[in-house]
Design a protein around this motif. Structure first.
Motif, PDB file in Angstrom:
ATOM      1  N   GLU A 180       0.834  -1.200   0.000  1.00  0.00           N
ATOM      2  CA  GLU A 180       0.000   0.000   0.000  1.00  0.00           C
ATOM      3  C   GLU A 180       0.870   1.251   0.000  1.00  0.00           C
ATOM      4  O   GLU A 180       1.647   1.500   0.926  1.00  0.00           O
ATOM      5  CB  GLU A 180      -0.906  -0.004   1.233  1.00  0.00           C
ATOM      6  N   ALA A 181       0.757   2.040  -1.080  1.00  0.00           N
ATOM      7  CA  ALA A 181       1.659   3.175  -1.276  1.00  0.00           C
ATOM      8  C   ALA A 181       1.545   4.215  -0.170  1.00  0.00           C
ATOM      9  O   ALA A 181       2.549   4.713   0.335  1.00  0.00           O
ATOM     10  CB  ALA A 181       1.393   3.814  -2.642  1.00  0.00           C
ATOM     11  N   ASP A 182       0.319   4.564   0.200  1.00  0.00           N
ATOM     12  CA  ASP A 182       0.158   5.612   1.207  1.00  0.00           C
ATOM     13  C   ASP A 182       0.696   5.179   2.568  1.00  0.00           C
ATOM     14  O   ASP A 182       1.174   6.008   3.352  1.00  0.00           O
ATOM     15  CB  ASP A 182      -1.313   6.004   1.330  1.00  0.00           C
ATOM     16  N   ALA A 183       0.639   3.892   2.852  1.00  0.00           N
ATOM     17  CA  ALA A 183       1.157   3.410   4.134  1.00  0.00           C
ATOM     18  C   ALA A 183       2.669   3.533   4.210  1.00  0.00           C
ATOM     19  O   ALA A 183       3.226   3.917   5.247  1.00  0.00           O
ATOM     20  CB  ALA A 183       0.727   1.962   4.373  1.00  0.00           C
ATOM     21  N   ILE A 184       3.367   3.223   3.118  1.00  0.00           N
ATOM     22  CA  ILE A 184       4.835   3.241   3.129  1.00  0.00           C
ATOM     23  C   ILE A 184       5.405   4.618   2.793  1.00  0.00           C
ATOM     24  O   ILE A 184       6.496   4.966   3.221  1.00  0.00           O
ATOM     25  CB  ILE A 184       5.405   2.177   2.146  1.00  0.00           C
ATOM     26  N   PRO A 235       1.267   6.646  11.354  1.00  0.00           N
ATOM     27  CA  PRO A 235       1.067   5.393  12.097  1.00  0.00           C
ATOM     28  C   PRO A 235       0.984   4.159  11.208  1.00  0.00           C
ATOM     29  O   PRO A 235       1.300   3.054  11.659  1.00  0.00           O
ATOM     30  CB  PRO A 235      -0.264   5.629  12.831  1.00  0.00           C
ATOM     31  N   ARG A 236       0.553   4.322   9.950  1.00  0.00           N
ATOM     32  CA  ARG A 236       0.409   3.149   9.080  1.00  0.00           C
ATOM     33  C   ARG A 236       1.739   2.589   8.584  1.00  0.00           C
ATOM     34  O   ARG A 236       1.759   1.584   7.859  1.00  0.00           O
ATOM     35  CB  ARG A 236      -0.507   3.479   7.902  1.00  0.00           C
ATOM     36  N   LEU A 237       2.841   3.194   8.981  1.00  0.00           N
ATOM     37  CA  LEU A 237       4.141   2.593   8.664  1.00  0.00           C
ATOM     38  C   LEU A 237       4.246   1.186   9.252  1.00  0.00           C
ATOM     39  O   LEU A 237       4.910   0.316   8.690  1.00  0.00           O
ATOM     40  CB  LEU A 237       5.281   3.462   9.206  1.00  0.00           C
ATOM     41  N   ALA A 238       3.592   0.964  10.380  1.00  0.00           N
ATOM     42  CA  ALA A 238       3.588  -0.384  10.969  1.00  0.00           C
ATOM     43  C   ALA A 238       2.904  -1.367  10.027  1.00  0.00           C
ATOM     44  O   ALA A 238       3.345  -2.518   9.892  1.00  0.00           O
ATOM     45  CB  ALA A 238       2.889  -0.361  12.328  1.00  0.00           C
TER      46      ALA A 238
END
Length: 313
Positions: A285-289, A294-297
Motif C-alpha cells: 500500500e503506497a500511502d502506508a509506506i 502510524p500506518r508505517l507499521a
C-alpha cells in the motif's frame, strides 16, 4: 519588472494581509478561550523553530497527508478544519475543507486564513514559503519532516501534545513500536534478502538509507541495496542495479501497470536480474509506506510477509 510568478506572490502577500485585517478580530477570542483550556505548550519543530501555543489547538489545518493521519489517529479529528486534496485517509477527511494540493505552490494561503486556525501543520521541506506568509499574519505553524521511524514517533507525540491528546498519542506510538518490534523478532534469525525499492521508473529512482522506507525494509528483514546512499530519493542507473542483483524488486502500489512481472520483464536487460527471473516483484500500500505516519507499521508487516512468508503462517 517582476516576473509573473513574483507578481502573483506579491498579490498573494497583499491578499493575506487584507484577510488578516478582516479575520484578526475574530481569531483573538479563540486564542483567549484556548489559553483557559490548558497549559502553555512549547515545542521545537523539524526546522529547529520554537513553536508556542497558549493551550491545545482547537482549529487545525494540516498541509501534509501524514500529519492528517496522525491527527485522526490520536483522536484530534474533530479539531481538523482544513486539509489538502491529497489527505485521503481516514474516510472522515472527505468532509474537511480543502485548501489546495501538497506542494507550496498549490496551497491557498487565503483559504487557510479564512478557516481561522490556531495551528497549521506543514512540511518542513515543501512549505517554507507559505510558512513565512502565514507567520506574517500571526498564524502559528509546526513543521514536520520525518526521515526515520523514530522521527515519525516524535511527530506523533508532538502533534498529539499540540492537539491536547498526549495520552492517545503515546498509545499510538506504543502500538506502532510494538507491532514493528514483533516483526523484527519474527525475522531476526532469517536470511535477509536484498531489495530494490523502485520509487519511480523513468528516471529510475529509489529510497536512500536516510529514509523511513529503507528503515521499514530493514525492520521487515530485508536489505535495501542502496542503503549506503545519503540522498533521500536518489536517481540510480540500470548498470548499478544490474551489478547489485536484488533478490526482490518492490514498490508502492501507485505505479499502476508499470510495476508487474510482465512489464518489468519487458524492460531491456531487466530479465537477467535474480528478482525478475524468479518472479519476485511485489507492491505494498503506497500511502502506508510513503507517509510518515502510524500506518508505517502496516507497511513493515506487509513487507515482512512478502520477504518471509514462512515466519507469518
Amino acid at each position: 519588472m517582476p516576473r509573473k510568478d513574483e507578481e502573483i506572490m506579491m498579490r498573494t502577500d497583499r491578499g493575506i494581509f487584507m484577510l488578516a485585517t478582516v479575520f484578526g478580530v475574530l481569531m483573538a477570542p479563540a486564542a483567549s478561550a484556548q489559553s483557559a483550556a490548558g497549559a502553555r505548550i512549547v515545542l521545537e519543530d523539524a526546522l529547529g523553530r520554537t513553536v508556542a501555543l497558549p493551550g491545545p489547538a482547537r482549529r487545525i489545518v494540516s498541509l501534509t497527508p501524514s500529519a492528517t493521519e496522525i491527527l485522526f489517529a490520536v483522536g484530534a479529528g474533530d479539531s481538523v478544519v482544513g486539509v489538502t486534496s491529497y489527505c485521503n485517509f481516514p474516510a472522515e477527511t472527505a468532509s474537511k475543507t480543502k485548501v489546495g494540493g501538497f506542494s507550496g505552490k498549490t496551497v491557498s494561503a487565503e483559504s487557510i486564513v479564512a478557516l481561522k486556525p490556531d495551528l497549521v501543520v506543514i512540511s518542513g521541506g515543501m512549505h517554507v514559503k507559505i510558512l513565512g506568509l502565514l507567520e506574517a499574519v500571526g498564524i502559528r505553524c509546526y513543521a514536520v519532516e520525518p526521515l526515520g521511524i523514530e522521527d515519525v514517533c516524535r511527530d506523533i507525540l508532538a502533534i498529539g501534545k499540540l492537539a491536547g491528546q498526549d495520552a492517545r498519542a503515546a498509545a499510538v506510538v506504543a502500538d506502532m513500536k510494538g507491532r514493528i518490534g514483533k516483526v523484527a523478532a519474527a525475522v531476526r534469525n532469517s536470511p535477509r534478502p536484498s531489495v530494490f525499492w523502485e520509487l519511480w521508473d523513468d528516471p529510475l529512482m529509489t529510497a536512500g538509507g536516510a529514509t523511513f522506507i529503507s528503515e521499514a525494509i530493514a525492520e521487515a528483514g530485508g536489505v535495501n541495496i542502496f542503503a549506503e546512499l545519503k540522498e533521500e530519493w536518489p536517481m540510480v542507473s540500470l548498470e548499478q542495479l544490474l551489478t547489485r542483483k536484488p533478490d526482490w524488486i518492490m514498490s508502492g502500489n501507485d505505479h499502476g501497470d508499470r510495476l508487474n512481472l510482465a512489464a518489468v520483464r519487458g524492460r531491456p536487460l531487466w530479465a537477467s536480474m535474480p528478482a525478475v527471473s524468479a518472479g519476485r516483484i511485489a507492491t505494498v500500500e503506497a500511502d502506508a509506506i510513503n507517509r510518515g505516519g502510524p500506518r508505517l507499521a502496516d507497511a513493515v508487516e506487509a513487507i515482512a510477509r512478502i520477504l518471509h512468508p514462512d515466519s507469518f503462517r
